[in-house]
Design a protein around this motif. Structure first.
Motif, PDB file in Angstrom:
ATOM      1  N   CYS A  44     -41.884-101.904 -44.068  1.00  0.00           N
ATOM      2  CA  CYS A  44     -42.706-102.807 -43.271  1.00  0.00           C
ATOM      3  C   CYS A  44     -44.185-102.522 -43.504  1.00  0.00           C
ATOM      4  O   CYS A  44     -44.553-101.550 -44.165  1.00  0.00           O
ATOM      5  N   ILE A  45     -45.004-103.382 -42.938  1.00  0.00           N
ATOM      6  CA  ILE A  45     -46.441-103.179 -42.826  1.00  0.00           C
ATOM      7  C   ILE A  45     -46.764-103.029 -41.351  1.00  0.00           C
ATOM      8  O   ILE A  45     -46.350-103.860 -40.536  1.00  0.00           O
ATOM      9  N   ILE A  46     -47.487-101.981 -40.984  1.00  0.00           N
ATOM     10  CA  ILE A  46     -47.910-101.783 -39.593  1.00  0.00           C
ATOM     11  C   ILE A  46     -49.415-101.976 -39.520  1.00  0.00           C
ATOM     12  O   ILE A  46     -50.157-101.447 -40.358  1.00  0.00           O
ATOM     13  N   ASP A  47     -49.885-102.757 -38.520  1.00  0.00           N
ATOM     14  CA  ASP A  47     -51.314-103.012 -38.412  1.00  0.00           C
ATOM     15  C   ASP A  47     -51.926-102.263 -37.237  1.00  0.00           C
ATOM     16  O   ASP A  47     -51.240-101.529 -36.516  1.00  0.00           O
ATOM     17  N   ASP A  48     -53.228-102.475 -37.041  1.00  0.00           N
ATOM     18  CA  ASP A  48     -53.965-101.706 -36.034  1.00  0.00           C
ATOM     19  C   ASP A  48     -53.664-102.146 -34.604  1.00  0.00           C
ATOM     20  O   ASP A  48     -54.159-101.538 -33.648  1.00  0.00           O
ATOM     21  N   GLN A  49     -52.857-103.197 -34.424  1.00  0.00           N
ATOM     22  CA  GLN A  49     -52.414-103.604 -33.089  1.00  0.00           C
ATOM     23  C   GLN A  49     -50.955-103.221 -32.842  1.00  0.00           C
ATOM     24  O   GLN A  49     -50.352-103.663 -31.877  1.00  0.00           O
ATOM     25  N   LEU A  50     -50.424-102.395 -33.724  1.00  0.00           N
ATOM     26  CA  LEU A  50     -49.024-101.994 -33.706  1.00  0.00           C
ATOM     27  C   LEU A  50     -48.096-103.191 -33.930  1.00  0.00           C
ATOM     28  O   LEU A  50     -46.947-103.198 -33.492  1.00  0.00           O
ATOM     29  N   GLY A  51     -48.626-104.205 -34.621  1.00  0.00           N
ATOM     30  CA  GLY A  51     -47.787-105.308 -35.059  1.00  0.00           C
ATOM     31  C   GLY A  51     -47.051-104.892 -36.317  1.00  0.00           C
ATOM     32  O   GLY A  51     -47.624-104.259 -37.205  1.00  0.00           O
ATOM     33  N   ILE A  52     -45.777-105.219 -36.409  1.00  0.00           N
ATOM     34  CA  ILE A  52     -44.955-104.840 -37.556  1.00  0.00           C
ATOM     35  C   ILE A  52     -44.629-106.111 -38.331  1.00  0.00           C
ATOM     36  O   ILE A  52     -43.999-107.035 -37.802  1.00  0.00           O
ATOM     37  N   LYS A  53     -45.066-106.148 -39.572  1.00  0.00           N
ATOM     38  CA  LYS A  53     -44.950-107.357 -40.376  1.00  0.00           C
ATOM     39  C   LYS A  53     -44.183-107.075 -41.665  1.00  0.00           C
ATOM     40  O   LYS A  53     -44.057-105.935 -42.091  1.00  0.00           O
ATOM     41  N   ARG A  54     -43.700-108.167 -42.262  1.00  0.00           N
ATOM     42  CA  ARG A  54     -42.970-108.103 -43.533  1.00  0.00           C
ATOM     43  C   ARG A  54     -41.870-107.056 -43.470  1.00  0.00           C
ATOM     44  O   ARG A  54     -41.696-106.225 -44.348  1.00  0.00           O
ATOM     45  N   LEU A  55     -41.143-107.106 -42.360  1.00  0.00           N
ATOM     46  CA  LEU A  55     -40.031-106.188 -42.139  1.00  0.00           C
ATOM     47  C   LEU A  55     -38.909-106.532 -43.113  1.00  0.00           C
ATOM     48  O   LEU A  55     -38.515-107.688 -43.247  1.00  0.00           O
ATOM     49  N   LYS A  56     -38.395-105.521 -43.774  1.00  0.00           N
ATOM     50  CA  LYS A  56     -37.311-105.744 -44.735  1.00  0.00           C
ATOM     51  C   LYS A  56     -36.224-104.700 -44.530  1.00  0.00           C
ATOM     52  O   LYS A  56     -36.485-103.502 -44.537  1.00  0.00           O
ATOM     53  N   PHE A  57     -35.002-105.189 -44.336  1.00  0.00           N
ATOM     54  CA  PHE A  57     -33.846-104.316 -44.212  1.00  0.00           C
ATOM     55  C   PHE A  57     -33.209-104.158 -45.587  1.00  0.00           C
ATOM     56  O   PHE A  57     -32.872-105.145 -46.241  1.00  0.00           O
ATOM     57  N   GLU A  58     -33.043-102.935 -46.021  1.00  0.00           N
ATOM     58  CA  GLU A  58     -32.442-102.696 -47.321  1.00  0.00           C
ATOM     59  C   GLU A  58     -30.946-102.999 -47.273  1.00  0.00           C
ATOM     60  O   GLU A  58     -30.344-103.110 -46.199  1.00  0.00           O
ATOM     61  N   ASP A  59     -30.338-103.108 -48.441  1.00  0.00           N
ATOM     62  CA  ASP A  59     -28.933-103.499 -48.536  1.00  0.00           C
ATOM     63  C   ASP A  59     -28.007-102.557 -47.782  1.00  0.00           C
ATOM     64  O   ASP A  59     -26.957-102.972 -47.288  1.00  0.00           O
ATOM     65  N   VAL A  60     -28.418-101.296 -47.669  1.00  0.00           N
ATOM     66  CA  VAL A  60     -27.562-100.330 -46.991  1.00  0.00           C
ATOM     67  C   VAL A  60     -27.313-100.733 -45.537  1.00  0.00           C
ATOM     68  O   VAL A  60     -26.266-100.405 -44.958  1.00  0.00           O
ATOM     69  N   ILE A  61     -28.248-101.491 -44.953  1.00  0.00           N
ATOM     70  CA  ILE A  61     -28.078-101.963 -43.575  1.00  0.00           C
ATOM     71  C   ILE A  61     -27.342-103.292 -43.535  1.00  0.00           C
ATOM     72  O   ILE A  61     -26.366-103.455 -42.801  1.00  0.00           O
ATOM     73  N   SER A  62     -27.812-104.266 -44.312  1.00  0.00           N
ATOM     74  CA  SER A  62     -27.176-105.588 -44.273  1.00  0.00           C
ATOM     75  C   SER A  62     -25.717-105.534 -44.722  1.00  0.00           C
ATOM     76  O   SER A  62     -24.892-106.330 -44.262  1.00  0.00           O
ATOM     77  N   ASP A  63     -25.378-104.574 -45.583  1.00  0.00           N
ATOM     78  CA  ASP A  63     -23.985-104.451 -46.029  1.00  0.00           C
ATOM     79  C   ASP A  63     -23.062-104.040 -44.887  1.00  0.00           C
ATOM     80  O   ASP A  63     -21.867-104.338 -44.898  1.00  0.00           O
ATOM     81  N   LYS A  64     -23.614-103.345 -43.882  1.00  0.00           N
ATOM     82  CA  LYS A  64     -22.802-102.939 -42.729  1.00  0.00           C
ATOM     83  C   LYS A  64     -22.256-104.166 -42.005  1.00  0.00           C
ATOM     84  O   LYS A  64     -21.112-104.163 -41.543  1.00  0.00           O
ATOM     85  N   ALA A  65     -23.101-105.205 -41.883  1.00  0.00           N
ATOM     86  CA  ALA A  65     -22.654-106.431 -41.219  1.00  0.00           C
ATOM     87  C   ALA A  65     -21.578-107.137 -42.042  1.00  0.00           C
ATOM     88  O   ALA A  65     -20.602-107.669 -41.496  1.00  0.00           O
ATOM     89  N   ALA A  66     -21.752-107.121 -43.368  1.00  0.00           N
ATOM     90  CA  ALA A  66     -20.780-107.779 -44.240  1.00  0.00           C
ATOM     91  C   ALA A  66     -19.423-107.093 -44.189  1.00  0.00           C
ATOM     92  O   ALA A  66     -18.378-107.729 -44.375  1.00  0.00           O
ATOM     93  N   GLU A  67     -19.437-105.787 -43.913  1.00  0.00           N
ATOM     94  CA  GLU A  67     -18.183-105.029 -43.850  1.00  0.00           C
ATOM     95  C   GLU A  67     -17.281-105.482 -42.715  1.00  0.00           C
ATOM     96  O   GLU A  67     -16.083-105.191 -42.712  1.00  0.00           O
ATOM     97  N   ARG A  68     -17.839-106.196 -41.740  1.00  0.00           N
ATOM     98  CA  ARG A  68     -17.029-106.674 -40.615  1.00  0.00           C
ATOM     99  C   ARG A  68     -16.219-107.923 -40.978  1.00  0.00           C
ATOM    100  O   ARG A  68     -15.439-108.415 -40.165  1.00  0.00           O
ATOM    101  N   ASN A  69     -16.459-108.453 -42.175  1.00  0.00           N
ATOM    102  CA  ASN A  69     -15.729-109.628 -42.667  1.00  0.00           C
ATOM    103  C   ASN A  69     -15.754-110.802 -41.695  1.00  0.00           C
ATOM    104  O   ASN A  69     -14.693-111.303 -41.260  1.00  0.00           O
ATOM    105  N   PRO A  70     -16.941-111.264 -41.308  1.00  0.00           N
ATOM    106  CA  PRO A  70     -17.016-112.412 -40.379  1.00  0.00           C
ATOM    107  C   PRO A  70     -16.427-113.662 -41.023  1.00  0.00           C
ATOM    108  O   PRO A  70     -16.581-113.896 -42.221  1.00  0.00           O
ATOM    109  N   GLU A  71     -15.756-114.466 -40.192  1.00  0.00           N
ATOM    110  CA  GLU A  71     -15.076-115.660 -40.700  1.00  0.00           C
ATOM    111  C   GLU A  71     -15.767-116.953 -40.299  1.00  0.00           C
ATOM    112  O   GLU A  71     -15.329-118.030 -40.690  1.00  0.00           O
TER     113      GLU A  71
END
Length: 302
Positions: free
Chosen positions: A240-267
């Motif tokens: 992410c990018i953190i600014d001087d107001q503690l705003g968090i921008k351009r947040l990106k979750f790496e595949d190691v996280i998004s793959d956890k959701a895919a492992e649940r095999n949603p239908e």
């Protein structure tokens, strides 16, 4: 649905509203499309969109909500051009100048006549309430858009006591220290992007895809500049990018996280949304806690 920006708000009183009650209150302030003469409409939408009918989506105690904004698009250049044509027509026909008050009236009449023909643009603003952590997390890079959503939520609830997160330590000083020492806080690594500002003359330097430990970066700090934004990576899983107001921008979750959701095999779309939301909320719980700790914790409020 994965959040790309974070605006953090601290609930200053216990959240006691049930999901059913919240759904009922948001339904009373649901989104309705713009009428022919409406410049803008704003209201709540089901987080699942056309795949759902409820105005809240609850997973593991976290409550997702969504607001929709629709506005008419009236390009300023078009209004200006047509206004000048009307003003010139009056000058030519009546051989007199057109004053400011009359120009304003003509402009209002012009906008009124163009609104029914204007295209519309819609945007969605997501947020989730985390009663366990006493937080509201808004997916917005803009403080104004986040406040618009909270204002609408406050209107629906009658009251909503929450404040932007305030860290104990001044963000610019903390981030400048990290860069000067070439060392990120615990669980974090420095990324490859930074924005530096000079308080005295307003200079701004933006560095991208740079080694932030390089000597030229340090030289800018020695010249009196400070960090206003910095790229960080948390546990090799969230960047992410953190600014001087503690705003968090351009947040990106790496595949190691998004793959956890895919492992649940949603239908279905609903199951996919639920899986993504559950994984994201749990990861952000730890990420937010680590981020606040990196800035010395929160200011204690009375």
């Amino acid at each position: 649905m994965w959040f790309k920006n974070l605006r953090l708000y601290r609930l200053t009183e216990e959240w006691t509203i049930s999901a059913e009650e919240l759904n009922e209150k948001l339904a009373a302030f649901c989104f309705n499309p713009c009428g022919s003469l409406d410049p803008m409409r704003y209201g709540f939408e089901p987080p699942l969109g056309r795949h759902g009918s409820e105005f809240v989506h609850v997973t593991n105690g976290y409550v997702m909500i969504c607001a929709k904004k629709q506005e008419k698009i009236l390009p300023g250049g078009v209004i200006k051009e047509q206004l000048e044509e009307k003003v010139q027509a009056i000058k030519d026909a009546e051989s007199r100048p057109v004053g400011r008050k009359e120009r304003d009236t003509l402009k209002d009449e012009l906008i009124f006549s163009l609104l029914p023909k204007a295209f519309t643009r819609s945007t969605l603003d997501y947020a989730y309430i985390a009663p366990q952590e006493g937080l509201i997390v808004v997916n917005s890079s803009s403080a104004k858009r986040a406040e618009d959503l909270l204002s609408k939520l406050r209107e629906a609830l009658g009251s909503l006591r929450c404040l932007p997160i305030a860290p104990k330590n001044i963000p610019t000083q903390v981030m400048t220290h990290w860069l000067r020492e070439s060392e990120a806080p615990h669980q974090f690594e420095l990324g490859e992007e930074v924005e530096l500002q000079a308080a005295k003359d307003g200079r701004v330097i933006r560095c991208k895809k740079q080694d932030l430990t390089a000597s030229e970066i340090r030289n800018h700090l020695e010249s009196g500049m400070h960090v206003s934004k910095i790229a960080l990576v948390w546990k090799e899983s969230i960047s992410c990018i953190i600014d001087d107001q503690l705003g968090i921008k351009r947040l990106k979750f790496e595949d190691v996280i998004s793959d956890k959701a895919a492992e649940r095999n949603p239908e279905s779309k609903a199951e996919q949304f639920d899986a993504d939301f559950a994984i994201m909320a749990m990861e952000l719980k730890n990420f937010i806690a680590a981020t606040l700790a990196a800035f010395g914790g929160e200011v204690e409020r009375e």
